[in-house]
Enzyme design. Structure first.
Site, PDB file in Angstrom:
ATOM      1  N   GLU A 167       0.802  -1.223   0.000  1.00 25.12           N
ATOM      2  CA  GLU A 167       0.000   0.000   0.000  1.00 25.12           C
ATOM      3  C   GLU A 167       0.842   1.283   0.000  1.00 25.12           C
ATOM      4  OE1 GLU A 167      -3.248   0.253  -0.119  1.00 25.12           O
ATOM      5  OE2 GLU A 167      -3.941  -1.787   0.281  1.00 25.12           O
TER       6      GLU A 167
ATOM      7  N   GLU B  35       8.142 -22.122   6.755  1.00 23.76           N
ATOM      8  CA  GLU B  35       8.531 -21.439   7.998  1.00 23.76           C
ATOM      9  C   GLU B  35       9.630 -22.194   8.734  1.00 23.76           C
ATOM     10  OE1 GLU B  35       5.744 -22.639  11.691  1.00 23.76           O
ATOM     11  OE2 GLU B  35       4.746 -21.375  10.197  1.00 23.76           O
TER      12      GLU B  35
END
Length: 278
Positions: free
Chosen positions: A79, A110
Site C-alpha cells: 500500500e 517457515e
C-alpha cells in the site's frame, strides 16, 4: 518459554453454539487486542523511532515473516508507494516461500533455516537497514535464524511476537511482545495474533510515513494519481490547501505536477497558494 498462543481456548463445545453465541465470543476476544497493544506502546514507539532513523539516513526497512503474519506484512508494504508516494524498495517484506506465492500458504517454508537470510542477502542487506521479524509463536525458524545472522552482521533488528521470553525476542534490538492470550480456536493465531499484527502494521507504517514527511496536516499529499477516486481526492486536497475554488483549475495544476505536494511547492514558489492546513 511459555507458549500462550498454544494454550487451550477459553471456550469449548463450539460446535454446539449458536451463531449469536459464536460471534459474541469472538468479538469478546477481539476486544482484548487493542488493550494488549496499548500495554506495550513504549516498546512500539522505540521500534518506530529506530525505523524512522534508519530511513531518514537512507536505509531500508524489511519485515520478515511466514504464515498469516508474513502475508499481512506484504499487504501493508504494497500500500505504501501508492498512498504515500514512497519509493519502492524503501519499505519491504520478505515472505517465507516468496511474495509470488502469497496465496499458496506454503506453511512448511517457515521451517527453512536459510531462506530468510538468503533473501536478505539477495536484497543487499547492510547495517544501514533494519529487519523486523514477525512470528506469533516467537520461535519460527525462518525468522529466528535470519535475525541471528542479522545481529552477527550488525544489522539492527526488531520483532513482533505474541509469547513472553521467546528466542526471536532475544535476537531483537527492539522487541514488541503483544500478549493477546489463548486463541478462540486453540492455536489459530490467524485470529487475535493476526488482528494485533494488522493493527501494528497500520500503526507502525502510518507513523513512519508521517514522521518522514509523507503527510501534511492530515492529508496524503504524496498519493499517486492512479485512478479516478484518488485523483478526485487529491484535487479536493489541493483546492483546500491552496485556496483554489475552481475544480477544473485545481485538477489541471495537479496533473501538471503529479502530486499535491509538488503542486503546492510550485504554487508557493509563485506566491499563489493562499491557504494551507497546519
Amino acid at each position: 518459554m511459555t507458549s500462550i498462543t498454544e494454550q487451550s481456548s477459553l471456550y469449548d463445545q463450539l460446535e454446539n453454539r449458536s451463531v449469536e453465541e459464536l460471534t459474541g465470543y469472538i468479538n469478546q476476544e477481539d476486544e482484548k487486542v487493542a488493550a494488549a497493544i496499548k500495554a506495550v506502546l513504549p516498546d512500539i514507539n522505540k521500534l518506530i523511532t529506530a525505523i524512522v532513523d534508519k530511513l531518514k539516513a537512507g536505509g531500508r526497512m524489511f519485515y520478515l515473516g511466514a504464515g498469516s503474519g508474513g502475508r499481512l506484512s506484504v499487504l501493508d508494504v504494497i500500500e505504501l508507494p501508492t498512498t504515500y508516494g514512497l519509493p519502492k524498495g524503501t519499505y519491504n517484506s520478505i515472505l517465507a516461500g516468496g511474495i509470488d506465492r502469497l496465496a499458496d500458504a506454503l506453511e512448511e517454508k517457515e521451517d527453512d533455516l536459510n531462506e530468510g537470510w538468503d533473501a536478505l542477502l539477495k536484497a543487499g542487506i547492510n547495517p544501514g537497514d533494519i529487519v523486523v521479524g514477525i512470528s506469533a509463536s516467537g520461535t519460527t525458524p525462518f525468522v529466528l535464524e535470519a535475525l541471528k545472522k542479522c545481529r552477527a552482521a550488525n544489522v539492527t533488528t526488531g520483532c513482533i511476537v505474541s509469547n513472553p521470553a521467546t528466542p526471536i525476542a532475544e535476537q531483537a534490538d527492539y522487541p514488541v511482545v503483544v500478549i493477546t492470550g489463548p486463541e478462540f480456536i486453540t492455536g489459530s493465531t490467524r485470529m487475535k495474533c493476526g488482528t494485533a499484527q494488522k493493527m501494528l502494521f497500520d500503526m507502525i507504517s502510518t507513523t513512519v510515513m508521517i514522521r518522514l514527511g509523507r503527510v501534511e496536516g492530515n492529508s496524503m499529499v504524496n498519493v499517486k494519481l492512479i485512478n479516478d477516486k484518488i485523483l478526485d481526492r487529491a484535487v479536493k486536497i489541493l483546492m483546500q490547501k491552496a485556496g483554489i475554488e475552481d475544480y477544473a483549475e485545481a485538477k489541471s495544476i495537479l496533473l501538471a505536477h503529479g502530486s499535491v505536494k509538488a503542486a503546492m511547492d510550485k504554487l508557493n514558489s509563485y506566491g499563489r497558494a493562499t491557504k494551507k492546513n497546519n
